[in-house]
Structure formats: C-alpha cells, structure tokens
Design a protein around this motif. Structure first.
Motif, mmCIF file in Angstrom:
data_model
loop_
_atom_site.group_PDB
_atom_site.id
_atom_site.type_symbol
_atom_site.label_atom_id
_atom_site.label_comp_id
_atom_site.label_asym_id
_atom_site.label_seq_id
_atom_site.Cartn_x
_atom_site.Cartn_y
_atom_site.Cartn_z
ATOM 1 N N ILE A 11 0.854 -1.190 0.000
ATOM 2 C CA ILE A 11 0.000 0.000 0.000
ATOM 3 C C ILE A 11 0.891 1.242 0.000
ATOM 4 C CG2 ILE A 11 -1.672 1.358 1.332
ATOM 5 C CD1 ILE A 11 -2.725 -1.312 2.475
ATOM 6 N N SER A 12 0.667 2.132 -0.983
ATOM 7 C CA SER A 12 1.534 3.312 -1.052
ATOM 8 C C SER A 12 0.822 4.615 -1.418
ATOM 9 C CB SER A 12 2.658 3.068 -2.067
ATOM 10 O OG SER A 12 2.104 2.870 -3.357
ATOM 11 N N CYS A 13 -0.436 4.535 -1.878
ATOM 12 C CA CYS A 13 -1.074 5.761 -2.358
ATOM 13 C C CYS A 13 -2.599 5.638 -2.324
ATOM 14 C CB CYS A 13 -0.609 6.059 -3.784
ATOM 15 S SG CYS A 13 -1.099 4.781 -4.972
ATOM 16 N N GLU A 14 -3.270 6.703 -2.757
ATOM 17 C CA GLU A 14 -4.734 6.695 -2.757
ATOM 18 C C GLU A 14 -5.303 5.686 -3.744
ATOM 19 O OE1 GLU A 14 -6.570 10.519 -3.081
ATOM 20 O OE2 GLU A 14 -5.462 11.322 -1.374
ATOM 21 N N VAL A 35 -8.608 1.887 4.800
ATOM 22 C CA VAL A 35 -7.193 1.704 4.497
ATOM 23 C C VAL A 35 -6.418 2.903 5.034
ATOM 24 C CG1 VAL A 35 -5.484 1.549 2.650
ATOM 25 C CG2 VAL A 35 -7.662 0.321 2.440
ATOM 26 N N ASN A 36 -5.339 2.618 5.764
ATOM 27 C CA ASN A 36 -4.444 3.665 6.244
ATOM 28 C C ASN A 36 -3.166 3.577 5.426
ATOM 29 O OD1 ASN A 36 -2.329 5.042 7.706
ATOM 30 N ND2 ASN A 36 -3.708 5.082 9.472
ATOM 31 N N ILE A 37 -2.967 4.551 4.546
ATOM 32 C CA ILE A 37 -1.815 4.537 3.638
ATOM 33 C C ILE A 37 -0.505 4.643 4.419
ATOM 34 C CG2 ILE A 37 -0.683 5.739 1.723
ATOM 35 C CD1 ILE A 37 -3.586 6.688 0.915
ATOM 36 N N THR A 38 -0.472 5.494 5.431
ATOM 37 C CA THR A 38 0.750 5.724 6.205
ATOM 38 C C THR A 38 1.249 4.458 6.890
ATOM 39 O OG1 THR A 38 -0.026 7.978 6.606
ATOM 40 C CG2 THR A 38 1.808 7.203 7.958
ATOM 41 N N THR A 39 0.329 3.716 7.533
ATOM 42 C CA THR A 39 0.738 2.511 8.266
ATOM 43 C C THR A 39 0.624 1.242 7.421
ATOM 44 O OG1 THR A 39 -1.495 2.200 9.175
ATOM 45 C CG2 THR A 39 0.064 3.508 10.483
ATOM 46 N N LYS A 40 0.117 1.390 6.191
ATOM 47 C CA LYS A 40 -0.063 0.269 5.268
ATOM 48 C C LYS A 40 -0.959 -0.833 5.862
ATOM 49 C CE LYS A 40 4.482 1.110 3.212
ATOM 50 N NZ LYS A 40 4.074 1.725 1.976
ATOM 51 N N THR A 41 -1.998 -0.403 6.558
ATOM 52 C CA THR A 41 -2.918 -1.343 7.186
ATOM 53 C C THR A 41 -4.337 -1.189 6.637
ATOM 54 O OG1 THR A 41 -3.319 0.185 9.014
ATOM 55 C CG2 THR A 41 -1.624 -1.504 9.358
ATOM 56 N N VAL A 42 -5.071 -2.281 6.754
ATOM 57 C CA VAL A 42 -6.481 -2.313 6.373
ATOM 58 C C VAL A 42 -7.257 -2.715 7.617
ATOM 59 C CG1 VAL A 42 -8.215 -3.329 4.862
ATOM 60 C CG2 VAL A 42 -5.857 -3.043 4.036
ATOM 61 N N GLY A 64 -3.813 -7.310 -5.964
ATOM 62 C CA GLY A 64 -2.397 -6.958 -5.972
ATOM 63 C C GLY A 64 -1.801 -6.490 -4.652
ATOM 64 N N TYR A 65 -2.515 -6.740 -3.553
ATOM 65 C CA TYR A 65 -2.022 -6.310 -2.241
ATOM 66 C C TYR A 65 -1.995 -7.507 -1.286
ATOM 67 C CZ TYR A 65 -2.917 -1.931 -4.481
ATOM 68 O OH TYR A 65 -2.918 -0.919 -5.394
ATOM 69 N N THR A 66 -0.909 -8.240 -1.308
ATOM 70 C CA THR A 66 -0.786 -9.443 -0.491
ATOM 71 C C THR A 66 -0.646 -9.041 0.981
ATOM 72 O OG1 THR A 66 0.271 -10.571 -2.314
ATOM 73 C CG2 THR A 66 0.537 -11.554 -0.135
ATOM 74 N N VAL A 67 -1.377 -9.761 1.832
ATOM 75 C CA VAL A 67 -1.333 -9.507 3.267
ATOM 76 C C VAL A 67 -0.088 -10.177 3.842
ATOM 77 C CG1 VAL A 67 -2.514 -9.928 5.468
ATOM 78 C CG2 VAL A 67 -3.840 -9.359 3.422
ATOM 79 N N ALA A 68 0.695 -9.409 4.584
ATOM 80 C CA ALA A 68 1.894 -9.953 5.233
ATOM 81 C C ALA A 68 1.465 -10.723 6.482
ATOM 82 C CB ALA A 68 2.846 -8.829 5.609
#
Length: 69
Positions: A11-14, A35-42, A64-68
């Motif tokens: 996650i990097s942008c809007e 979605v919080n772009i800064t913390t890369k969390t959903v 395209g956003y694999t969960v770690a």
C-alpha cells in the motif's frame, strides 16, 4: 461482527486505498473497510458467518495487495 487489522506492505497511495476499499467493500459480509496509507494497514469489520478471513486475504491478493503474515 469481528474487527481485524491486516498489514499489506504494498500500500503506497490513494489508488491502492481505493482499489482495496472497492474490492473488499463488494464482498458479502464485509461491513466496513478503512485503508491507512501511512501505516499500510487495512482495518475491517466483517461477519465471519458470511465471509472468511481467508477469502478477504484472497481478494486482496487478487487486486495486488498481499497480506503480510
């Protein structure tokens, strides 16, 4: 309802935010998606009787956003 936070390092942008919120928001059983772009969390609230966490992670992977783990 259950609430969970997922970490997706891509996650990097809007655009990322809108893609994830749109895809997960269409799933039956998903109540809220933020979605919080800064913390890369959903952060999401969902009904585990209607949708599994595995399905949610699969949909995120599909867009395209694999969960770690």
């Amino acid at each position: 309802m259950e609430t969970t936070n997922l970490f997706a390092p891509d996650i990097s942008c809007e655009h990322c935010q809108h893609a994830i919120e749109g895809a997960l928001g269409e799933l039956a059983g998903v109540n809220t998606v933020k979605v919080n772009i800064t913390t890369k969390t959903v952060n999401l609230t969902y009904d585990p009787q209607k949708v599994t966490l595995a399905k949610i992670e699969e949909v995120m992977d599909d867009v395209g956003y694999t969960v770690a783990k």
